[in-house]
Design a protein around this motif. Structure first.
Motif, mmCIF file in Angstrom:
data_model
loop_
_atom_site.group_PDB
_atom_site.id
_atom_site.type_symbol
_atom_site.label_atom_id
_atom_site.label_comp_id
_atom_site.label_asym_id
_atom_site.label_seq_id
_atom_site.Cartn_x
_atom_site.Cartn_y
_atom_site.Cartn_z
ATOM 1 N N ILE A 173 0.834 -1.214 0.000
ATOM 2 C CA ILE A 173 0.000 0.000 0.000
ATOM 3 C C ILE A 173 0.864 1.259 0.000
ATOM 4 N N PRO A 174 1.761 1.462 0.987
ATOM 5 C CA PRO A 174 2.619 2.652 0.920
ATOM 6 C C PRO A 174 3.605 2.607 -0.240
ATOM 7 N N PHE A 175 4.007 1.400 -0.652
ATOM 8 C CA PHE A 175 4.935 1.273 -1.777
ATOM 9 C C PHE A 175 4.308 1.790 -3.070
ATOM 10 N N MET A 179 10.026 -7.423 3.294
ATOM 11 C CA MET A 179 9.496 -6.648 2.178
ATOM 12 C C MET A 179 9.635 -5.140 2.403
ATOM 13 N N GLY A 180 9.397 -4.709 3.651
ATOM 14 C CA GLY A 180 9.511 -3.281 3.945
ATOM 15 C C GLY A 180 10.912 -2.750 3.716
ATOM 16 N N SER A 181 11.908 -3.549 4.111
ATOM 17 C CA SER A 181 13.293 -3.115 3.923
ATOM 18 C C SER A 181 13.689 -3.091 2.458
ATOM 19 N N ILE A 182 12.976 -3.889 1.632
ATOM 20 C CA ILE A 182 13.264 -3.894 0.193
ATOM 21 C C ILE A 182 12.461 -2.819 -0.528
ATOM 22 N N PHE A 183 11.134 -2.837 -0.333
ATOM 23 C CA PHE A 183 10.261 -1.934 -1.078
ATOM 24 C C PHE A 183 10.352 -0.489 -0.597
ATOM 25 N N LEU A 184 10.469 -0.303 0.725
ATOM 26 C CA LEU A 184 10.384 1.041 1.288
ATOM 27 C C LEU A 184 11.721 1.530 1.844
ATOM 28 N N SER A 228 2.100 -14.310 -8.411
ATOM 29 C CA SER A 228 3.346 -13.646 -8.014
ATOM 30 C C SER A 228 4.182 -13.248 -9.223
ATOM 31 N N LEU A 229 4.228 -14.121 -10.228
ATOM 32 C CA LEU A 229 5.012 -13.830 -11.437
ATOM 33 C C LEU A 229 4.434 -12.677 -12.237
ATOM 34 N N MET A 230 3.146 -12.389 -12.081
ATOM 35 C CA MET A 230 2.521 -11.278 -12.800
ATOM 36 C C MET A 230 3.060 -9.922 -12.353
ATOM 37 N N PHE A 231 3.715 -9.906 -11.173
ATOM 38 C CA PHE A 231 4.303 -8.651 -10.699
ATOM 39 C C PHE A 231 5.461 -8.200 -11.586
ATOM 40 N N ILE A 232 6.104 -9.149 -12.244
ATOM 41 C CA ILE A 232 7.289 -8.804 -13.041
ATOM 42 C C ILE A 232 6.920 -7.942 -14.249
ATOM 43 N N ASN A 254 11.108 3.687 -12.411
ATOM 44 C CA ASN A 254 11.475 2.343 -12.881
ATOM 45 C C ASN A 254 12.347 1.623 -11.866
ATOM 46 N N GLU A 255 13.261 2.379 -11.277
ATOM 47 C CA GLU A 255 14.173 1.792 -10.281
ATOM 48 C C GLU A 255 13.411 1.337 -9.047
ATOM 49 N N VAL A 256 12.464 2.166 -8.600
ATOM 50 C CA VAL A 256 11.684 1.817 -7.411
ATOM 51 C C VAL A 256 10.827 0.579 -7.670
ATOM 52 N N LEU A 257 10.115 0.555 -8.796
ATOM 53 C CA LEU A 257 9.223 -0.563 -9.086
ATOM 54 C C LEU A 257 9.972 -1.869 -9.341
ATOM 55 N N SER A 258 11.213 -1.769 -9.802
ATOM 56 C CA SER A 258 11.996 -2.986 -10.061
ATOM 57 C C SER A 258 12.335 -3.735 -8.771
ATOM 58 N N ARG A 259 12.096 -3.090 -7.636
ATOM 59 C CA ARG A 259 12.375 -3.739 -6.353
ATOM 60 C C ARG A 259 11.500 -4.971 -6.112
ATOM 61 N N VAL A 260 10.373 -5.089 -6.826
ATOM 62 C CA VAL A 260 9.480 -6.234 -6.604
ATOM 63 C C VAL A 260 9.957 -7.488 -7.330
ATOM 64 N N ASN A 261 10.843 -7.338 -8.307
ATOM 65 C CA ASN A 261 11.201 -8.460 -9.185
ATOM 66 C C ASN A 261 11.746 -9.675 -8.429
ATOM 67 N N THR A 262 12.855 -9.492 -7.750
ATOM 68 C CA THR A 262 13.509 -10.624 -7.078
ATOM 69 C C THR A 262 12.629 -11.272 -6.007
ATOM 70 N N PRO A 263 12.004 -10.477 -5.095
ATOM 71 C CA PRO A 263 11.193 -11.128 -4.059
ATOM 72 C C PRO A 263 10.065 -11.987 -4.610
ATOM 73 N N TYR A 264 9.381 -11.505 -5.648
ATOM 74 C CA TYR A 264 8.225 -12.253 -6.131
ATOM 75 C C TYR A 264 8.613 -13.416 -7.043
ATOM 76 N N ILE A 265 9.768 -13.355 -7.660
ATOM 77 C CA ILE A 265 10.281 -14.531 -8.377
ATOM 78 C C ILE A 265 10.633 -15.627 -7.372
ATOM 79 N N VAL A 266 11.287 -15.238 -6.288
ATOM 80 C CA VAL A 266 11.639 -16.205 -5.230
ATOM 81 C C VAL A 266 10.381 -16.833 -4.642
ATOM 82 N N LEU A 267 9.355 -16.007 -4.369
ATOM 83 C CA LEU A 267 8.108 -16.530 -3.805
ATOM 84 C C LEU A 267 7.450 -17.528 -4.759
#
Length: 440
Positions: free
Chosen positions: A47-49, A171-176, A103-107, A199-212
């Motif tokens: 939400i804050p992200f 997630m907070g330490s990665i996204f925020l 989860s992969l749809m986040f990429i 683009n740089e901020v949104l790319s933070r979701v890539n690795t966590p959601y691929i791992v999940l």
């Protein structure tokens, strides 16, 4: 003497066998609840992200919870049908694979900077969780005595909230990370520089959601090769007091089920208000976003404490109905104190709502599906539909604040207090409506 000893030994063996028969499924379900918690409470960080990444209003940002929880409303009954067709175990496997897909749809959503695609991925995750929850909750209820169902669900709840507590730190330490600094840079930037920052901020979701996604698929493979027996419910309902067999022809002959489903609706609404929105609430009080991002962990810590108390006390010292009454009263008290205080004190009372909320789901769910007999799976799906409260209530709160221009604390109080009042009604008398067997 030998006959007595032999019969006692047989009884003990049966007891041990019954206990061990649901120990392995309980462990598996607890692992699933950890997954539920991690995915669900990650939305609190998103939400804050997304507010940071897309410059959203509160109402727009709360579409995150709306997309997730509305999936339960639309997919719960189809999930019940799927489980009847393919069975409990296969249903879990399918649910985990769908969860990985969401989860992969986040990429691609991050690469195209499309908020709608993020919401679609969250909805797909919610659909998977609807299937998994529709299977898991009744399973926990019927693998042992109904009187101790709240205790078993509390074990699962500990895993759920432990996952939720870890989410803000992972997630907070990665996204925020450096949220305030990044927010100021985005506001000051223009043109190509702003595009690069976003683009740089949104790319933070890539690795966590691929791992999940990978972990969900691996867990599906594990379930495939795990012994997870199907549990059959009785075809007819037997009244506990008289032993009389009661014939029911329709799910609509169980008014306590629908009262319970609405109780789940307001409970999840209250849980989301206390857990997902506490960060926004703290920020509105003037607390730094870098600190407020950890407030969800405070709420979930309160829930964790409550679950432990429930495991110790239910049903040995207190019934699940009485525990629900106490929790509802605490919710009312903490809501009032949060409204009349300010700063960190107010935030602490919001966090304490986690303690008040802790034993609500464990108590509401078994009370809602009690005595349903052959309608248990359908009834469980109807109960799961109540999770839609988490979708609607944050938007109601945002409407009070953004459109009626109420003070955010007053808006919060107006939104949350009716939830606890209804839960108190269900705890006192709503769960007994239409049942011949009455509870204390």
């Amino acid at each position: 003497m030998s006959e007595i000893s032999t019969s006692t030994l047989v009884a003990e063996e049966k007891k041990t066998s019954a206990s061990s028969s649901f120990l392995s499924p309980l462990v598996i379900i607890c692992m699933l609840f950890f997954i539920f918690g991690f995915v669900t409470w990650a939305n609190g960080t998103l939400i804050p992200f997304f507010k940071l990444s897309f410059g959203l209003t509160n109402a727009q940002a709360f579409l995150v919870t709306f997309s997730s929880y509305m999936a339960y409303f639309f997919l719960a009954l189809p999930s019940s049908w799927i489980l009847k067709k393919i069975g409990f175990k296969n249903g879990i496997i399918v649910g985990l694979l769908i969860l990985g897909l969401g989860s992969l749809m986040f990429i691609p959503a991050a690469q195209t900077r499309t908020f709608g695609l993020f919401l679609t991925g969250i909805f797909v995750q919610g659909a998977a969780l609807a299937l998994l929850q529709t299977a898991s909750n009744p399973y926990l209820t019927i693998i042992g005595p109904i009187e101790s169902a709240a205790k078993r669900i509390s074990f699962a709840g500990i895993c759920n909230k432990t996952a939720g507590i870890t989410v803000p730190f992972i997630m907070g330490s990665i996204f925020l990370k450096n949220a305030e600094t990044v927010e100021k840079k985005i506001e000051a930037a223009t043109g190509l520089e702003k595009e690069q920052l976003l683009n740089e901020v949104l790319s933070r979701v890539n690795t966590p959601y691929i791992v999940l996604a990978v972990l969900f698929c691996l867990f599906a493979v594990l379930i495939k090769y795990t012994n997870l027996p199907e549990v059959q419910v009785e075809e007819d309902v037997v009244d506990d007091a008289s032993g009389e067999v009661i014939k029911h022809k329709s799910i609509f002959q169980f008014p306590h089920l629908f009262l319970g489903a609405f109780c789940i609706f307001v409970y999840v609404a209250a849980e989301v208000m206390a857990g997902d929105i506490i960060g926004v609430y703290g920020k509105a009080l003037g607390i730094s976003a870098d600190i407020a991002k950890y407030f969800t962990a405070l709420t979930l810590s309160g829930m964790l404490i409550g679950y432990i108390l429930g495991i110790v006390a239910i049903p040995k010292y207190i019934s699940q109905q009485k525990a629900l009454r106490i929790c509802a009263i605490l919710g009312i008290i903490f809501s009032v104190l949060a409204y009349v205080t300010s700063g960190y004190t107010s935030v602490i009372f919001i966090a304490l709502l986690g303690l008040a909320n802790s034993l609500m789901w464990p108590a509401i769910f078994p009370l809602g599906i009690n005595h349903l007999g052959k309608f248990t799976k359908t009834g469980s799906a109807i109960m799961i539909m109540g999770i839609a409260g988490g979708a609607i209530w944050p938007l109601f709160y945002a409407f009070l604040e953004d459109h009626l221009h109420l003070n955010f604390q007053l808006a919060y109080f107006i939104a949350i207090i009716p939830c606890y009042l209804y839960i108190l009604y269900f705890a006192v008398s709503g769960h007994k409506v239409g049942l011949k067997h009455k509870y204390n």
